[in-house]
Write a protein that holds these residues in place. Structure first.
Motif, PDB file in Angstrom:
ATOM      1  N   PHE A  45      11.766  -6.216  17.387  1.00  9.38           N
ATOM      2  CA  PHE A  45      12.754  -5.334  18.016  1.00  9.38           C
ATOM      3  C   PHE A  45      13.279  -4.284  17.048  1.00  9.38           C
ATOM      4  CE2 PHE A  45      17.082  -4.326  19.518  1.00  9.38           C
ATOM      5  CZ  PHE A  45      16.824  -4.002  20.843  1.00  9.38           C
ATOM      6  N   ALA A  46      13.414  -4.633  15.764  1.00 10.75           N
ATOM      7  CA  ALA A  46      14.036  -3.724  14.795  1.00 10.75           C
ATOM      8  C   ALA A  46      13.024  -3.072  13.864  1.00 10.75           C
ATOM      9  CB  ALA A  46      15.083  -4.477  13.964  1.00 10.75           C
ATOM     10  N   GLN A  47      11.750  -3.036  14.245  1.00  7.43           N
ATOM     11  CA  GLN A  47      10.736  -2.523  13.324  1.00  7.43           C
ATOM     12  C   GLN A  47      10.272  -1.101  13.635  1.00  7.43           C
ATOM     13  OE1 GLN A  47       7.922  -5.880  13.375  1.00  7.43           O
ATOM     14  NE2 GLN A  47       8.612  -6.440  11.324  1.00  7.43           N
ATOM     15  N   ARG A 255      19.503  -7.414   3.194  1.00  5.37           N
ATOM     16  CA  ARG A 255      20.080  -6.075   3.209  1.00  5.37           C
ATOM     17  C   ARG A 255      19.290  -5.146   4.134  1.00  5.37           C
ATOM     18  NH1 ARG A 255      20.469  -8.180  -1.851  1.00  5.37           N
ATOM     19  NH2 ARG A 255      22.581  -8.363  -2.726  1.00  5.37           N
ATOM     20  N   SER A 256      17.981  -5.339   4.182  1.00  6.80           N
ATOM     21  CA  SER A 256      17.175  -4.555   5.119  1.00  6.80           C
ATOM     22  C   SER A 256      17.609  -4.832   6.554  1.00  6.80           C
ATOM     23  CB  SER A 256      15.691  -4.891   4.934  1.00  6.80           C
ATOM     24  OG  SER A 256      14.884  -4.179   5.830  1.00  6.80           O
ATOM     25  N   ARG A 257      17.856  -6.100   6.857  1.00  4.18           N
ATOM     26  CA  ARG A 257      18.301  -6.481   8.197  1.00  4.18           C
ATOM     27  C   ARG A 257      19.691  -5.923   8.486  1.00  4.18           C
ATOM     28  NH1 ARG A 257      20.795 -11.537  10.004  1.00  4.18           N
ATOM     29  NH2 ARG A 257      20.183 -12.063  12.143  1.00  4.18           N
ATOM     30  N   TRP A 389      12.033 -12.321  10.239  1.00  4.38           N
ATOM     31  CA  TRP A 389      13.435 -12.541  10.617  1.00  4.38           C
ATOM     32  C   TRP A 389      14.205 -11.220  10.582  1.00  4.38           C
ATOM     33  CZ3 TRP A 389      17.476 -12.374   6.755  1.00  4.38           C
ATOM     34  CH2 TRP A 389      18.743 -12.728   7.237  1.00  4.38           C
ATOM     35  N   ALA A 390      14.010 -10.429   9.524  1.00  2.00           N
ATOM     36  CA  ALA A 390      14.693  -9.137   9.424  1.00  2.00           C
ATOM     37  C   ALA A 390      14.186  -8.177  10.498  1.00  2.00           C
ATOM     38  CB  ALA A 390      14.474  -8.541   8.033  1.00  2.00           C
ATOM     39  N   GLY A 391      12.890  -8.213  10.786  1.00  2.00           N
ATOM     40  CA  GLY A 391      12.294  -7.283  11.742  1.00  2.00           C
ATOM     41  C   GLY A 391      12.665  -7.554  13.181  1.00  2.00           C
ATOM     42  N   ASN A 392      13.208  -8.735  13.465  1.00  2.00           N
ATOM     43  CA  ASN A 392      13.650  -9.062  14.822  1.00  2.00           C
ATOM     44  C   ASN A 392      15.155  -8.904  15.002  1.00  2.00           C
ATOM     45  OD1 ASN A 392      11.143  -9.716  15.954  1.00  2.00           O
ATOM     46  ND2 ASN A 392      11.210 -11.796  15.129  1.00  2.00           N
ATOM     47  N   ALA A 393      15.836  -8.300  14.028  1.00  2.00           N
ATOM     48  CA  ALA A 393      17.293  -8.149  14.111  1.00  2.00           C
ATOM     49  C   ALA A 393      17.694  -7.515  15.441  1.00  2.00           C
ATOM     50  CB  ALA A 393      17.784  -7.277  12.944  1.00  2.00           C
TER      51      ALA A 393
END
Length: 689
Positions: A45-47, A255-257, A389-393
């Motif tokens: 979602f966040a990529q 931090r990326s997330r 995990w970060a990319g699905n924020a």
């Protein structure tokens, strides 16, 4: 003899002057819109830039700025099921695609064969006069049907597409892919040393197909299904693309997330008041990692980012081509992903994503030693799960789970003629099954009641066309989910989700909290209107709602052929469909054909013997006698400086065994015998013919 007229046909006289011709009507949808569906792979979602990412995606940014972003759109949590649901408008179990086509079993919801009662959108549009083209990943043909012997009834051309170029499997080596054109295996047009990359090749082919069709029939509309392998592993990209991100991710996944979430809030992609779930304990805190581990993990993400940006550039070429041909204003464009970001790289990332499927653990020291290879010809890499995990924020978990991290994916729609509020956000609950009826609605086509005399089963999707002009138009209120035993259901603003964890994934089975037994699964409850990220479990306060949603889930399961539940691979293996044409005990292979599909060749896992007839030159010579696969996974029988040599590579772990004696000149039969129980190779005696 008097003339006569057939019903709805010509008048037939004795001569042509006494006859009247008749031509059966054919659809001619001149002026109707074109359709381009872009289906990404394992993109969370966040990529993408329009959904909070700082990875450069200028083409997608422009499409979103001219169109609409949907922030409550869902897929099925894994690839083959989402692709089947998108193309048919039916729930994935209802069309036999409850899991991957690589494991077809003897249960209706898991047959891995889309039935004739669920004609694809390509077939419907083709029958109504559209040209239909598919380019890229297919992954809708069962494992035993992917060889040059077919059967071809689940290949793209049998499913409504008139032209196809791409790969049939779930992933591909982007430097040296196994390609198919229509129903024929083909070699890539050039090699990696000449600058070949699969994504660029696919964009070239998509443009060529559209130009070919428009040159021949400028007014005829087309449907293009463009499904590159991006961003499924292996993450492979020319180094100049990954180097653009050197140092960009050095401060880590938390931090990326956080930055992505801040951009999502600022841009309205997630509503105000959304909570960002805390980092779960099984994902390492970035600052707790040694410097060399942080450098390795950041490099994995640099390669992924370059891979995604490279795709965006190829999509940009496709969009520019449509602009040059004057097609953009009358083209429906839809861009989405088949599931959330993938965690199949495990805790430390992987040099070879096939290790996940084989249950082979990655070793951190090996990954460190190969850091310079990531993204290149000799790697088949996948990033560590902290980046998934970060990319699905702002969601929990990832691909394969029916938590929102597995099912909530980005969707961009640019309708023909644009929208009144370009760049707008749409928050209706919607699902990948809604793509099929939306396309037909925009094209002015009614779904057929029968195709080739086969009555069509119910369509589960609902058109989203009303949302183009009305931000508050309702699409659906209920949707069930199931993947590898993980279950959830959305109904009237509520979402219930089980805590089931599949035993089939070693790292997750070891580290993730939750149930491993369907009888002990616990349902959590969330009010999605107030809890966008599935953070606040209300199950204890609303036990009656949980009970109602659980009942509804079982009703949906029965209605859609979800049962029997299966959470691992062992049970599926016991129920696997046997091949229609089993591999013979002795397979004789003839030269002059295209490379064999791996499913058509005996597996080394059970042991094998291979013999080759050849003419040995003076001195023994060098060269390849037989090979299957490549350096990521495969074997080869070669001659090196006159010595017969067996090369075996198991998920990037190489083995080499060489005969001590040099081959004698003359016509010979040579070979090897491999015994996996002993782990050794014996070379067969060299015999003169």
């Amino acid at each position: 003899m008097s003339s006569h007229q057939r019903t709805d046909g010509p008048v037939i006289g004795r001569t042509i002057s006494e006859s009247t011709p008749w031509h059966p009507p054919r659809p001619r949808p001149a002026g109707a819109p074109n359709v381009v569906v872009v289906l990404l792979d394992d993109v969370g979602f966040a990529q993408l830039g329009p959904f909070g990412s700082d990875i450069a995606t200028p083409t997608l940014d422009a499409l979103a700025a001219d169109g609409l972003r949907y922030n409550r759109f869902h897929a099925t949590a894994i690839c083959s099921p989402s692709r089947a649901a998108l193309l048919t408008g039916r729930n994935h179990h209802a069309v036999g695609m409850g899991f991957l086509v690589d494991l077809p079993t003897g249960f209706p919801g898991y047959s891995a064969r889309i039935p004739r009662s669920a004609a694809t959108v390509a077939r419907v549009l083709r029958d109504e006069g559209w040209s239909t083209m598919a380019v890229g990943k297919w992954h809708l043909t069962p494992r035993n049907d992917r060889s040059a012997a077919g059967p071809f009834d689940t290949w793209p051309l049998a499913m409504g597409f008139e032209r196809y170029y791409g790969f049939l499997h779930g992933d591909a080596n982007h430097w040296t892919p196994s390609l198919v054109r229509d129903n024929t295996p083909v070699e890539p047009p050039k090699g990696p040393e000449e600058g070949y990359h699969l994504t660029a090749d696919l964009a070239d082919e998509a443009l060529r197909m559209v130009r070919d069709q428009k040159n021949a029939a400028p007014e005829k509309p087309f449907f293009l299904y463009f499904a590159p392998g991006t961003a499924h592993a292996p993450h492979q990209v020319p180094r100049e693309w990954s180097q653009q991100y050197a140092g960009h991710f050095d401060d880590g996944w938390e931090r990326s997330r956080d930055r992505a979430f801040a951009r999502q809030l600022a841009d309205g992609v997630v509503p105000e008041g959304t909570e960002l779930p805390e980092r779960p304990p099984w994902i390492a805190a970035w600052d707790s990692l040694p410097p060399e581990h942080r450098r390795l993990f950041a490099r994995f993400q640099e390669v992924f980012a370059g891979f995604l940006s490279h795709f965006d550039a190829q999509l940009g070429r496709l969009m520019a081509g449509l602009d040059e041909m004057g097609l953009s204003d009358n083209t429906l464009i839809m861009v989405t992903s088949d599931n959330g970001a993938s965690a199949e790289g495990g805790e430390v990332g992987s040099l070879n994503e096939h290790r996940f499927g084989f249950g082979v653990p990655d070793v951190l020291e090996d990954n460190l030693a190969a850091i310079e290879d990531l993204g290149g010809f000799r790697a088949y890499n996948h990033y560590p799960w902290g980046w998934a995990w970060a990319g699905n924020a702002p969601f929990k978990l990832w691909k394969r789970y029916t938590w929102l991290g597995g099912t909530r994916v980005p969707l961009i729609i640019r309708p023909p003629g644009g929208v009144a509020d370009p760049g707008g956000i749409r928050s209706q609950i919607s699902h990948v099954v809604d793509v099929f009826p939306t396309i037909l609605d925009v094209c002015g086509v009614q779904p057929p009641e029968a195709v080739d005399g086969v009555s069509q089963q119910r369509i589960d999707g609902v058109s989203m066309r009303s949302t183009f002009s009305d931000p508050h138009a309702e699409v659906r209120s209920t949707q069930y989910f199931e993947m590898m035993g993980s279950r959830s259901i959305i109904h009237n603003g509520w979402k219930a989700t089980t805590d089931h964890v599949s035993e089939g994934v070693p790292d997750e089975a070891r580290l993730l909290p939750g149930s491993r037994d369907f009888g002990e699964d616990t349902w959590a409850l969330f009010r999605l209107e107030d809890d966008f990220a599935e953070c606040r479990d209300l199950a204890r306060q609303h036990a009656d709602v949980v009970a109602d949603l659980e009942r509804r889930w079982w009703d949906e399961a029965e209605r859609n052929d979800v049962l029997p539940l299966q959470d691992g691979l062992q049970g599926r293996a016991l129920a696997l469909e046997p091949p229609l044409w089993p591999i013979p005990p002795v397979l004789e292979v003839y030269p002059g054909a295209f490379p064999l599909a791996d499913e058509a060749v005996p597996s080394l896992a059970a042991g094998a013997m291979l013999e080759v007839e050849l003419e040995v030159p003076s001195g023994g010579g060098s060269g390849t006698l037989a090979a299957m696969g490549d350096w990521s996974n495969g074997w080869a029988l070669v001659v090196l400086d006159g010595h017969l040599t067996f090369l075996l590579n198991l998920t990037s772990t190489p083995f080499t065994v060489q005969a001590k004696t040099v081959l004698e000149p003359g016509v010979r039969t040579v070979g090897f015998r491999f015994d996996p129980t002993r782990g050794d190779v014996e070379f067969s005696p060299v015999t003169a013919r």
